[in-house]
Scaffold this motif. Structure first.
Motif, PDB file in Angstrom:
ATOM      1  N   LEU A   1     -10.741  -4.156  -2.221  1.00  0.00           N
ATOM      2  CA  LEU A   1      -9.960  -3.351  -3.157  1.00  0.00           C
ATOM      3  C   LEU A   1     -10.811  -2.251  -3.786  1.00  0.00           C
ATOM      4  O   LEU A   1     -10.328  -1.137  -4.020  1.00  0.00           O
ATOM      5  N   LYS A   2     -12.072  -2.531  -4.038  1.00  0.00           N
ATOM      6  CA  LYS A   2     -12.972  -1.520  -4.598  1.00  0.00           C
ATOM      7  C   LYS A   2     -13.150  -0.351  -3.636  1.00  0.00           C
ATOM      8  O   LYS A   2     -13.228   0.805  -4.045  1.00  0.00           O
ATOM      9  N   LEU A   3     -13.194  -0.659  -2.341  1.00  0.00           N
ATOM     10  CA  LEU A   3     -13.335   0.379  -1.320  1.00  0.00           C
ATOM     11  C   LEU A   3     -12.089   1.266  -1.283  1.00  0.00           C
ATOM     12  O   LEU A   3     -12.177   2.489  -1.163  1.00  0.00           O
ATOM     13  N   ILE A   4     -10.921   0.642  -1.391  1.00  0.00           N
ATOM     14  CA  ILE A   4      -9.661   1.394  -1.403  1.00  0.00           C
ATOM     15  C   ILE A   4      -9.624   2.338  -2.605  1.00  0.00           C
ATOM     16  O   ILE A   4      -9.275   3.511  -2.476  1.00  0.00           O
ATOM     17  N   LYS A   5      -9.992   1.827  -3.759  1.00  0.00           N
ATOM     18  CA  LYS A   5      -9.995   2.650  -4.978  1.00  0.00           C
ATOM     19  C   LYS A   5     -11.014   3.785  -4.874  1.00  0.00           C
ATOM     20  O   LYS A   5     -10.768   4.889  -5.384  1.00  0.00           O
ATOM     21  N   GLN A   6     -12.122   3.541  -4.213  1.00  0.00           N
ATOM     22  CA  GLN A   6     -13.143   4.567  -4.028  1.00  0.00           C
ATOM     23  C   GLN A   6     -12.636   5.696  -3.132  1.00  0.00           C
ATOM     24  O   GLN A   6     -12.885   6.879  -3.384  1.00  0.00           O
ATOM     25  N   ALA A   7     -11.902   5.322  -2.093  1.00  0.00           N
ATOM     26  CA  ALA A   7     -11.403   6.310  -1.131  1.00  0.00           C
ATOM     27  C   ALA A   7     -10.159   7.045  -1.618  1.00  0.00           C
ATOM     28  O   ALA A   7      -9.902   8.182  -1.208  1.00  0.00           O
ATOM     29  N   TRP A   8      -9.379   6.432  -2.483  1.00  0.00           N
ATOM     30  CA  TRP A   8      -8.054   6.911  -2.888  1.00  0.00           C
ATOM     31  C   TRP A   8      -8.020   8.378  -3.334  1.00  0.00           C
ATOM     32  O   TRP A   8      -7.133   9.130  -2.916  1.00  0.00           O
ATOM     33  N   PRO A   9      -8.955   8.827  -4.177  1.00  0.00           N
ATOM     34  CA  PRO A   9      -8.873  10.207  -4.689  1.00  0.00           C
ATOM     35  C   PRO A   9      -9.014  11.291  -3.616  1.00  0.00           C
ATOM     36  O   PRO A   9      -8.643  12.444  -3.852  1.00  0.00           O
ATOM     37  N   THR A  10      -9.526  10.945  -2.445  1.00  0.00           N
ATOM     38  CA  THR A  10      -9.714  11.956  -1.392  1.00  0.00           C
ATOM     39  C   THR A  10      -8.447  12.172  -0.573  1.00  0.00           C
ATOM     40  O   THR A  10      -8.400  13.053   0.276  1.00  0.00           O
ATOM     41  N   LEU A  11      -7.425  11.351  -0.826  1.00  0.00           N
ATOM     42  CA  LEU A  11      -6.185  11.427  -0.066  1.00  0.00           C
ATOM     43  C   LEU A  11      -5.030  11.924  -0.920  1.00  0.00           C
ATOM     44  O   LEU A  11      -4.970  11.663  -2.119  1.00  0.00           O
ATOM     45  N   GLU A  12      -4.118  12.644  -0.289  1.00  0.00           N
ATOM     46  CA  GLU A  12      -2.873  13.050  -0.932  1.00  0.00           C
ATOM     47  C   GLU A  12      -1.729  12.574  -0.054  1.00  0.00           C
ATOM     48  O   GLU A  12      -1.698  12.858   1.143  1.00  0.00           O
TER      49      GLU A  12
END
Length: 352
Positions: free
Chosen positions: A289-300
């Motif tokens: 889940l931490k990895l998902i949250k880390q990556a999230w801002p780079t996606l729209e």
């Protein structure tokens, strides 16, 4: 003579009875066929169990697609790890629709001479970067280095080769040139980066974040190379055959896509947890889940398929010698998407 006439009459009566029975059977068959045609329809939907396919993953996990499709449509989902495999499933009739990246989309349209597939919605933009060893601080320092991409000719491979070409660095399909490009599975890239066998990789999330966590740094965020920082990474593709046979089902699927994106954008915490859980069900291990949250801002997550970026990506592939020019006229059918958006009071997307 009368006996012969009687026999003929009996025969005619028998034939008439048989004919009536046959017609009755045919009529029953027609009713049965009609009932089957108007009965439940199976929609076979493909997607990848990763973050760039978040609308698909969340739409399946949270039951959004099932709700929008209704009881008359049975949803049969299949997961893939590579675009070519998903396209082959569409071509073979094993899939009716799939979430997929831009390069396989172009290949499918080209191979079928514009007949087999249509893009009916966007899904996601962004989420791609070039991650390198900390000591590399400029493009010139990539000379002589080994950089990985997911697959020869795939979307990220084209992006890297074109970017290097613009910077004056040559590459070859065989892995030669000024920068040696090494196609390999994304999971393998984490290992080869850690061992020093490669110096970096142009990859999508969550592998960008994984490489950063393994000691790498982002040299190029691909969003910075596109107008308004937008470029298609995932869109929704449907079989033309299915679209023609079941336009109502396709519209419901698009309604599901719009609803899934709404959920992803308005409830990010729930969406991230759903992605972690769903990937765990498929692979046996939930995505961190931490990895998902880390990556999230780079996606729209957007319903707009950003056709201009797909066309530009094709031009880039032609420029680096990985494909031939393709006429993309007819690839997009965004009528259902715009109907759904208009009904919800949302801005429609531009038809290419």
């Amino acid at each position: 003579m009368r006996g012969l006439t009687l026999r003929r009459l009996v025969t005619l009566a028998t034939l008439a009875a048989v004919g009536a029975a046959t017609l009755g059977t045919a009529a029953c068959g027609e009713d049965s066929d009609a009932g089957a045609a108007s009965g439940p329809v199976t929609l076979r939907l493909g997607y990848f169990p990763n973050i760039t396919h978040a609308p698909a993953v969340v739409g399946v996990e949270k039951g959004i697609f099932a709700e929008k499709l209704g009881s008359d449509v049975e949803l049969d989902t299949k997961t893939f790890n590579a675009g070519p495999a998903a396209i082959e499933a569409v071509f073979s009739g094993a899939l009716d629709a799939t979430y997929i990246g831009p390069n396989p989309t172009v290949n499918a349209f080209s191979k079928s001479k514009g007949e087999a597939v249509r893009v009916v919605s966007g899904a996601a933009s962004g989420g791609v970067a070039l991650v390198v060893k900390p000591g590399i601080t400029s493009v010139e320092q990539l000379r002589g280095k080994k950089i990985a991409t997911p697959q020869l000719g795939n979307t990220q491979d084209v992006a890297l080769r074109f970017w290097l070409k613009e910077k004056g660095l040559e590459t070859t399909k065989e892995g030669g040139g000024d920068v040696k490009i090494v196609p390999q599975e994304n999971a393998q890239t984490i290992e080869t980066f850690g061992s020093g066998a490669i110096d970096g990789a142009w990859v999508p999330e969550p592998f960008v974040s994984r490489l950063v966590n393994a000691g790498g740094k982002v040299l190029v965020d691909e969003r910075d190379l596109w107008p308004d920082k937008k470029f298609v990474i995932t869109n929704l593709l449907v079989s033309t055959k299915f679209l023609k046979a079941h336009p109502d089902v396709v519209k419901k699927l698009v309604e599901g896509q719009v609803a899934a994106n709404e959920f992803v954008n308005t409830k990010p915490d729930e969406a991230q947890q759903a992605i972690s859980d769903h990937i765990g069900k498929i692979t046996g291990k939930p995505l961190d889940l931490k990895l998902i949250k880390q990556a999230w801002p780079t996606l729209e997550f957007t319903n707009d398929p950003i056709p201009s970026s797909l066309k530009a990506g094709l031009d880039h592939a032609v420029a680096v010698g990985l494909t031939q020019p393709v006429d993309l006229n007819g690839l997009y059918d965004l009528n259902y998407l715009n109907e759904v958006l208009k009904a919800q009071g949302k801005a429609e997307v531009s038809q290419p």
